[in-house]
Design a protein around this motif. Structure first.
Motif, PDB file in Angstrom:
ATOM      1  N   ASP A 148       0.823  -1.200   0.000  1.00 51.19           N
ATOM      2  CA  ASP A 148       0.000   0.000   0.000  1.00 51.19           C
ATOM      3  C   ASP A 148       0.866   1.262   0.000  1.00 51.19           C
ATOM      4  O   ASP A 148       0.576   2.229  -0.713  1.00 51.19           O
ATOM      5  CB  ASP A 148      -0.917  -0.008   1.230  1.00 51.19           C
ATOM      6  N   ALA A 149       1.944   1.243   0.798  1.00 53.58           N
ATOM      7  CA  ALA A 149       2.843   2.402   0.856  1.00 53.58           C
ATOM      8  C   ALA A 149       3.517   2.641  -0.484  1.00 53.58           C
ATOM      9  O   ALA A 149       3.660   3.791  -0.929  1.00 53.58           O
ATOM     10  CB  ALA A 149       3.890   2.198   1.947  1.00 53.58           C
ATOM     11  N   LYS A 150       3.918   1.564  -1.160  1.00 50.60           N
ATOM     12  CA  LYS A 150       4.568   1.709  -2.460  1.00 50.60           C
ATOM     13  C   LYS A 150       3.596   2.258  -3.489  1.00 50.60           C
ATOM     14  O   LYS A 150       3.949   3.129  -4.301  1.00 50.60           O
ATOM     15  CB  LYS A 150       5.129   0.370  -2.928  1.00 50.60           C
ATOM     16  N   ALA A 151       2.353   1.773  -3.445  1.00 49.24           N
ATOM     17  CA  ALA A 151       1.348   2.273  -4.386  1.00 49.24           C
ATOM     18  C   ALA A 151       1.095   3.757  -4.165  1.00 49.24           C
ATOM     19  O   ALA A 151       1.007   4.538  -5.125  1.00 49.24           O
ATOM     20  CB  ALA A 151       0.047   1.484  -4.224  1.00 49.24           C
ATOM     21  N   LYS A 152       1.010   4.168  -2.904  1.00 49.53           N
ATOM     22  CA  LYS A 152       0.767   5.579  -2.604  1.00 49.53           C
ATOM     23  C   LYS A 152       1.958   6.442  -3.013  1.00 49.53           C
ATOM     24  O   LYS A 152       1.782   7.577  -3.485  1.00 49.53           O
ATOM     25  CB  LYS A 152       0.458   5.738  -1.121  1.00 49.53           C
ATOM     26  N   ALA A 153       3.158   5.913  -2.830  1.00 50.36           N
ATOM     27  CA  ALA A 153       4.347   6.669  -3.226  1.00 50.36           C
ATOM     28  C   ALA A 153       4.393   6.859  -4.739  1.00 50.36           C
ATOM     29  O   ALA A 153       4.735   7.946  -5.230  1.00 50.36           O
ATOM     30  CB  ALA A 153       5.605   5.944  -2.742  1.00 50.36           C
TER      31      ALA A 153
ATOM     32  N   LYS B  83       1.796   6.899  -6.732  1.00 53.25           N
ATOM     33  CA  LYS B  83       0.734   7.845  -7.086  1.00 53.25           C
ATOM     34  C   LYS B  83       1.174   9.275  -6.800  1.00 53.25           C
ATOM     35  O   LYS B  83       0.897  10.193  -7.571  1.00 53.25           O
ATOM     36  CB  LYS B  83      -0.541   7.507  -6.306  1.00 53.25           C
ATOM     37  N   ALA B  84       1.872   9.441  -5.664  1.00 56.96           N
ATOM     38  CA  ALA B  84       2.367  10.779  -5.318  1.00 56.96           C
ATOM     39  C   ALA B  84       3.384  11.273  -6.339  1.00 56.96           C
ATOM     40  O   ALA B  84       3.542  12.488  -6.544  1.00 56.96           O
ATOM     41  CB  ALA B  84       2.985  10.760  -3.929  1.00 56.96           C
ATOM     42  N   ALA B  85       4.066  10.335  -7.001  1.00 56.55           N
ATOM     43  CA  ALA B  85       5.051  10.700  -8.017  1.00 56.55           C
ATOM     44  C   ALA B  85       4.417  10.891  -9.392  1.00 56.55           C
ATOM     45  O   ALA B  85       5.125  11.087 -10.388  1.00 56.55           O
ATOM     46  CB  ALA B  85       6.132   9.622  -8.093  1.00 56.55           C
ATOM     47  N   GLY B  86       3.089  10.788  -9.445  1.00 59.64           N
ATOM     48  CA  GLY B  86       2.401  11.044 -10.701  1.00 59.64           C
ATOM     49  C   GLY B  86       2.018   9.808 -11.484  1.00 59.64           C
ATOM     50  O   GLY B  86       1.458   9.927 -12.579  1.00 59.64           O
ATOM     51  N   ARG B  87       2.296   8.614 -10.941  1.00 56.99           N
ATOM     52  CA  ARG B  87       1.929   7.379 -11.646  1.00 56.99           C
ATOM     53  C   ARG B  87       0.459   7.040 -11.360  1.00 56.99           C
ATOM     54  O   ARG B  87       0.013   7.128 -10.208  1.00 56.99           O
ATOM     55  CB  ARG B  87       2.822   6.221 -11.185  1.00 56.99           C
ATOM     56  N   PRO B  88      -0.301   6.628 -12.356  1.00 55.53           N
ATOM     57  CA  PRO B  88      -1.728   6.328 -12.152  1.00 55.53           C
ATOM     58  C   PRO B  88      -1.950   4.930 -11.567  1.00 55.53           C
ATOM     59  O   PRO B  88      -2.663   4.098 -12.135  1.00 55.53           O
ATOM     60  CB  PRO B  88      -2.302   6.447 -13.559  1.00 55.53           C
ATOM     61  N   VAL B  89      -1.336   4.675 -10.430  1.00 52.48           N
ATOM     62  CA  VAL B  89      -1.403   3.343  -9.811  1.00 52.48           C
ATOM     63  C   VAL B  89      -2.757   3.132  -9.160  1.00 52.48           C
ATOM     64  O   VAL B  89      -3.291   4.025  -8.488  1.00 52.48           O
ATOM     65  CB  VAL B  89      -0.279   3.172  -8.771  1.00 52.48           C
ATOM     66  N   ILE B  90      -3.306   1.945  -9.344  1.00 52.60           N
ATOM     67  CA  ILE B  90      -4.537   1.545  -8.662  1.00 52.60           C
ATOM     68  C   ILE B  90      -4.149   0.485  -7.644  1.00 52.60           C
ATOM     69  O   ILE B  90      -3.576  -0.546  -7.984  1.00 52.60           O
ATOM     70  CB  ILE B  90      -5.575   0.997  -9.657  1.00 52.60           C
ATOM     71  N   GLY B  91      -4.441   0.758  -6.381  1.00 53.00           N
ATOM     72  CA  GLY B  91      -4.000  -0.119  -5.306  1.00 53.00           C
ATOM     73  C   GLY B  91      -5.081  -1.073  -4.835  1.00 53.00           C
ATOM     74  O   GLY B  91      -6.170  -0.652  -4.436  1.00 53.00           O
TER      75      GLY B  91
ATOM     76  N   GLU C 146       0.665  -0.961 -13.593  1.00 53.12           N
ATOM     77  CA  GLU C 146       0.461   0.035 -12.536  1.00 53.12           C
ATOM     78  C   GLU C 146      -0.730  -0.331 -11.655  1.00 53.12           C
ATOM     79  O   GLU C 146      -1.600   0.487 -11.344  1.00 53.12           O
ATOM     80  CB  GLU C 146       0.294   1.432 -13.145  1.00 53.12           C
ATOM     81  N   VAL C 147      -0.733  -1.600 -11.262  1.00 47.98           N
ATOM     82  CA  VAL C 147      -1.739  -2.144 -10.359  1.00 47.98           C
ATOM     83  C   VAL C 147      -1.013  -2.838  -9.213  1.00 47.98           C
ATOM     84  O   VAL C 147      -0.108  -3.652  -9.444  1.00 47.98           O
ATOM     85  CB  VAL C 147      -2.660  -3.155 -11.089  1.00 47.98           C
ATOM     86  N   ALA C 148      -1.403  -2.519  -7.975  1.00 52.07           N
ATOM     87  CA  ALA C 148      -0.739  -3.082  -6.802  1.00 52.07           C
ATOM     88  C   ALA C 148      -1.597  -4.173  -6.175  1.00 52.07           C
ATOM     89  O   ALA C 148      -2.741  -3.928  -5.769  1.00 52.07           O
ATOM     90  CB  ALA C 148      -0.462  -1.991  -5.773  1.00 52.07           C
TER      91      ALA C 148
END
Length: 413
Positions: free
Chosen positions: A36-41, A43-51, A374-376
């Motif tokens: 979860d922390a990696k996904a949020k990081a 996303k914060a960097a601009g990646r459209p990650v879905i966790g 980009e899916v966690a």
């Protein structure tokens, strides 16, 4: 002059030179929180990650609970230390809810309020286990159980029940794992990570087996209000009341009431166990945040409309994610009937080439999915079940659909 030619111990290995204790240094990071922390990081960097990693409802805490907390903030009584074991009103509410919903009679003195479910888990093992004691741990299991068992000096004995068994162990499997050092068995129903629910008959068989062999039963029931398809939750104590003197129930408000951040859990057990665990807690954290306890009282005694709405949404998402995951080649997906997780067996993908790499494990597959789609998701290795992935469906419907579609697209190339 000494003739001792033994080499000196390197300073880094001496007690004075060691920086971290071996006990704490051996703890593995929570895999679910790490994902979860990696996904949020990202996303914060601009990646459209879905966790799909965190086991956390995406709904706000119901308004009447928040209002109770706001009012509690202004009350002087909540600005002071209170009883370690919990506010009397909350312990009474927990006992009343347990009697009404689970049909289990509990005296409030048998209740210990803890800082979330994790503290309840840790303190239970610390209270019951001595070094060398073994705990039978049906797998797939929640990631914290083995770490808490080891911290208490015990040893987990995993018993794997795969997708072909609906992730439900048999008594025969449990008996094959039992030794003269076995002290306890852990039950988690509805299950994190699989969503499997033990019915009353299976719980009765396991409960009578534990009773016959003098084992403690530690039952994590925090997802008890999240069941689907007409499946009913049964507590092991309701199935086998004779276990009352050798069973500890773990629960909390986090999942049912969307209160993961409020940190209120509880332990129910025999009086001597609760007294000992409370004594331990008095040296760890003392009482739980009083405002959060007041909020928990409102949750347990107030209306359940919002809870029912959340459960309806989870059920809809469950059906969607199972349908989509089952359509992916190489995925086998037993339908979960509880909690908010899908746990596909992905061994059909292992050995295949994905995004230019041959997949050798579910851990590697999870990494490829994160990097390429980009899916966690959380790999099964974290739950004692290599060859699986855990997807939480506690996220918005649109994100859920897009995320699984990305995985399907990646694996169909």
């Amino acid at each position: 002059m000494s003739n001792d030619t033994t080499a000196a111990t390197p300073p880094s290995q001496t007690p004075a030179g060691r920086r971290i204790s071996r006990r704490v240094g051996a703890i593995a990071e929570s895999a679910t929180l790490a994902v979860d922390a990696k996904a949020k990081a990202l996303k914060a960097a601009g990646r459209p990650v879905i966790g799909f990693g965190a086991g956390e409802p995406d709904f706000p805490t119901p308004a009447h609970i928040v209002e109770a907390a706001q009012q509690a903030c202004a009350e002087l009584r909540n600005h002071r230390y209170t009883a370690t074991s919990g506010l009397a009103e909350l312990r009474e509410a927990i006992a009343a809810a347990t009697a009404e919903i689970d049909r289990i009679s509990v005296d409030p003195v048998q209740v210990l309020v803890t800082n979330g479910g994790k503290q309840s888990v840790y303190q239970t093992f610390a209270t019951l286990l001595d070094p060398g004691d073994e705990v039978i741990l049906p797998a797939p299991y929640w990631t914290t159980y083995p770490e808490a068992i080891r911290l208490a000096g015990g040893r987990e004995v995993p018993v794997l029940a795969g997708a072909d068994q609906g992730y439900l162990p048999t008594v025969e499997q449990l008996e094959a794992a039992r030794t003269d050092r076995t002290r306890a068995i852990v039950i988690c129903s509805p299950s994190n990570p699989t969503g499997a629910v033990m019915d009353a008959q299976l719980l009765a068989r396991i409960g009578h087996w534990a009773l016959e062999h003098g084992l403690w039963v530690i039952s994590d029931e925090i997802y008890q209000h999240l069941t689907y398809d007409g499946v009913e939750f049964t507590s092991v104590l309701a199935a086998v009341p004779d276990l009352a003197d050798s069973t500890v129930l773990l629960n909390g408000v986090a999942k049912t009431f969307a209160m993961t951040g409020w940190r209120v859990g509880w332990t129910i057990g025999p009086r001597d166990v609760i007294a000992a665990a409370s004594n331990l807690q008095s040296h760890l954290t003392s009482n739980v945040n009083n405002v959060a306890q007041r909020a928990a009282i409102a949750a347990l005694t107030g209306p359940r409309d919002a809870v029912n709405e959340m459960r309806t949404a989870f059920d809809r998402r469950r059906r969607t994610i199972v349908k989509k995951l089952a359509a992916i080649p190489g995925f086998t997906v037993p339908t979960p009937t509880g909690a908010f997780y899908a746990f596909p067996d992905v061994t059909g993908v292992i050995g295949q080439e994905v995004a230019g790499s041959t997949v050798e494990s579910s851990s590697q597959l999870a990494q490829i999915i994160l990097e390429q789609a980009e899916v966690a998701a959380v790999p099964g290795e974290a739950f004692g079940a290599p060859g699986h992935l855990r997807f939480s469906y506690a996220l918005a419907d649109a994100d859920l659909e897009e995320g699984i579609d990305r995985v399907a697209t990646l694996l169909s190339r």
